[in-house]
Design an enzyme around this catalytic site. Structure first.
Site: not given
Ligand code: GDP
Ligand code: MN
Length: 377
Positions: A100, A188
Site C-alpha cells: 500500500y 493512492e
C-alpha cells in the site's frame, strides 16, 4: 473531484509510475478485442467506489471470450449503487505481494502525509483499524517535498522487501510529484503489486483532485463533466450554484450564507428531521436567482418540505421575500415551504409572505419543527 482508475493510471504513467498494460472499454466486444491483445486479463468496473474487488467488480478472465462475458456481466449494472458504464481490461499480474502506498492531505498536521504498508490489498481498512502500527507514515514539509532519506526510512518502516526498496522509493517520489503537480487531495496505489518476477506495478489507482484548483488544472477540469457525481449536484454546478451538496434526507434547505445554512442543517437534525441538501444561495435576492436555487432543491424527488433560512444584511429581507414570491408564482411547488427570516427588514419580509403558500416563521427552531411536521402530512 475523483478520477476513474483508468484515468488515474494514465496520469500516474505520465509521471513514470509503472502501470499494467490495459484499455478502458464500454462494450463486451471491445473487451474481447482488448483481451485478445493482452492475454490473460482482469476486467475491472470503473465506478467511484472503494472495495470493488469484494463486491464482485474485479474479474479474472482467461480468454477473450471470458473477458467479454465478464465485461457484459458488469456493464450497465449497478455496483454498490453506481451504474457501470466502463470497464478497464488489463493484463493480469502474477502477484507475489500486495503493498500500500498513498499521499493524502492530512488535516491534523495540515500537511501532505505519505502512508506505506506491506499489508496492502483489499483488507487495508481492517489493517488500519486493528493494527495501525503496520502503516508507516511520513509527514512531508510542502516547502521541500520528501527527502530521499525520509522516503527510504518510510519504505523500511513499512516492511517492504529489501529487494524492492529502490524501485518503490522511486515510485514514492513520483507519487508525491504527481500529487503536488495535480493539486490532488489523495493519490493512492492499493495494491502496489510486487510480481513473481520482481517488478513493482500500480495495480490499482485512486486519485482525487481538489475542486478548488480546477481553474488551474484545465486537463482535469475537462474530465469534470464525465465524473460520476450526483446528477443534481452536476446540474447545480452547471447553473453556477456550486454550493449545492446533496445530503440524502427529505427537507430541502435554502439559506444565504454558508454558516447560516450549516446552522440550519443542525436545527433540522436536532428537531428530528433529515436535511436533503446544503445550499447557500448567496447574496442574490432576485426572483431569477431564487427560482434557480429552488428548482435545484426540488429536483430531488425525496424532498417533502422546504425550509428557507434568510438573514437580511446588505440584502434586505423584504427584497428576498419578493424574490421568493415571484419565483414561486412561476413554479408548480407541491411541498410545504417554511420561511424563517431575521435581520434587515425581516418583519416587512415576513409580512409580505402572509396569505401566500409560504409559511412565515420568525423563530428558527420553530421553523425547523414546522417544516418537519408539515412534510409528514
Ligand atoms: P478495489 O477492490 O476497488 O480496491 O479494486 P482493486 O483494483 O484493488 O482490486 C482488488 C483485488 O483484486 C486486488 O487486491 C487483487 O488481489 C485483485 N487484483 C487486482 N488486479 C489484479 C490483477 O491484475 N491480477 C490478479 N491476479 N489480481 C488482481
Ligand atoms: Mn484497490
Amino acid at each position: 473531484m475523483k478520477l476513474h482508475e483508468y484515468q488515474a493510471k494514465e496520469v500516474f504513467a505520465r509521471f513514470g509510475i509503472p502501470t499494467p498494460r490495459g484499455r478502458a472499454v464500454s462494450s463486451g466486444p471491445e473487451a474481447e478485442a482488448a483481451a485478445a491483445e493482452l492475454g490473460r486479463c482482469v476486467v475491472k468496473a470503473q465506478v467511484h467506489v472503494g472495495g470493488r474487488g469484494k463486491a464482485g467488480g474485479v474479474k479474472l478472465a482467461d480468454s477473450p471470450a471470458a473477458a467479454r462475458e465478464a465485461a457484459e456481466s458488469l456493464l450497465g449494472k449497478p455496483l454498490k449503487g453506481l451504474i457501470v458504464k466502463r470497464v478497464l481490461v488489463e493484463e493480469a499480474l502474477p502477484i507475489a505481494q500486495e503493498y500500500y502506498l498513498a499521499v493524502i492531505v492530512d488535516r491534523h498536521s495540515k500537511r501532505p502525509v505519505m502512508m506505506a504498508s506491506a499489508l496492502g490489498g483489499v483488507d487495508i481498512e481492517e489493517v488500519a483499524a486493528a493494527t495501525p502500527e503496520k502503516i508507516a507514515k511520513l509527514v512531508i514539509d510542502p516547502a521541500y517535498g520528501p527527502w530521499d532519506f525520509e522516503l527510504r526510512q518510510l519504505c523500511v518502516d513499512a516492511g517492504f522487501a529489501p529487494a524492492v526498496l529502490r524501485p518503490i522509493q522511486a515510485i514514492a517520489e513520483k507519487l508525491y510529484q504527481v500529487f503536488t503537480a495535480s493539486d490532488a487531495m489523495l493519490a493512492e496505489i492499493n495494491p502496489l503489486v510486487v510480481t513473481a518476477d520482481g517488478r513493482v506495478i500500480a495495480a490499482d489507482a485512486k486519485f482525487d483532485v481538489d475542486d478548488n484548483a480546477l481553474y488551474r488544472q484545465p486537463a482535469f477540469a475537462a474530465l469534470k463533466e464525465e465524473s460520476e457525481e450526483d446528477p443534481i449536484e452536476a446540474e447545480a454546478h452547471r447553473q453556477g450554484l456550486g454550493a449545492y451538496v446533496r445530503l440524502g434526507g427529505d427537507i430541502g434547505i435554502l439559506g444565504n450564507g454558508a454558516g447560516l445554512v450549516m446552522t440550519t442543517l443542525d436545527l433540522v437534525t436536532r428537531a428530528g428531521g433529515k436535511p436533503a441538501n446544503f445550499l447557500d444561495v448567496g447574496g442574490g435576492a432576485s426572483a431569477e436567482h431564487v427560482r434557480k436555487a429552488l428548482s435545484i432543491v426540488l429536483m430531488d424527488p425525496n424532498v417533502k418540505g422546504v425550509l428557507f433560512n434568510i438573514f437580511g444584511g446588505i440584502t434586505r429581507g423584504d427584497d428576498v421575500a419578493r424574490g421568493i414570491l415571484e419565483a414561486v408564482r412561476t413554479m408548480d411547488v407541491r411541498v410545504p415551504m417554511v420561511v424563517r427570516m431575521a435581520g434587515t427588514r425581516a418583519e416587512e419580509g415576513l409580512k409580505l409572505l402572509e396569505g401566500s403558500d409560504l409559511i412565515p416563521v420568525a423563530n428558527p427552531s420553530e421553523a425547523a419543527r414546522q417544516v418537519i411536521e408539515l412534510s409528514k402530512r
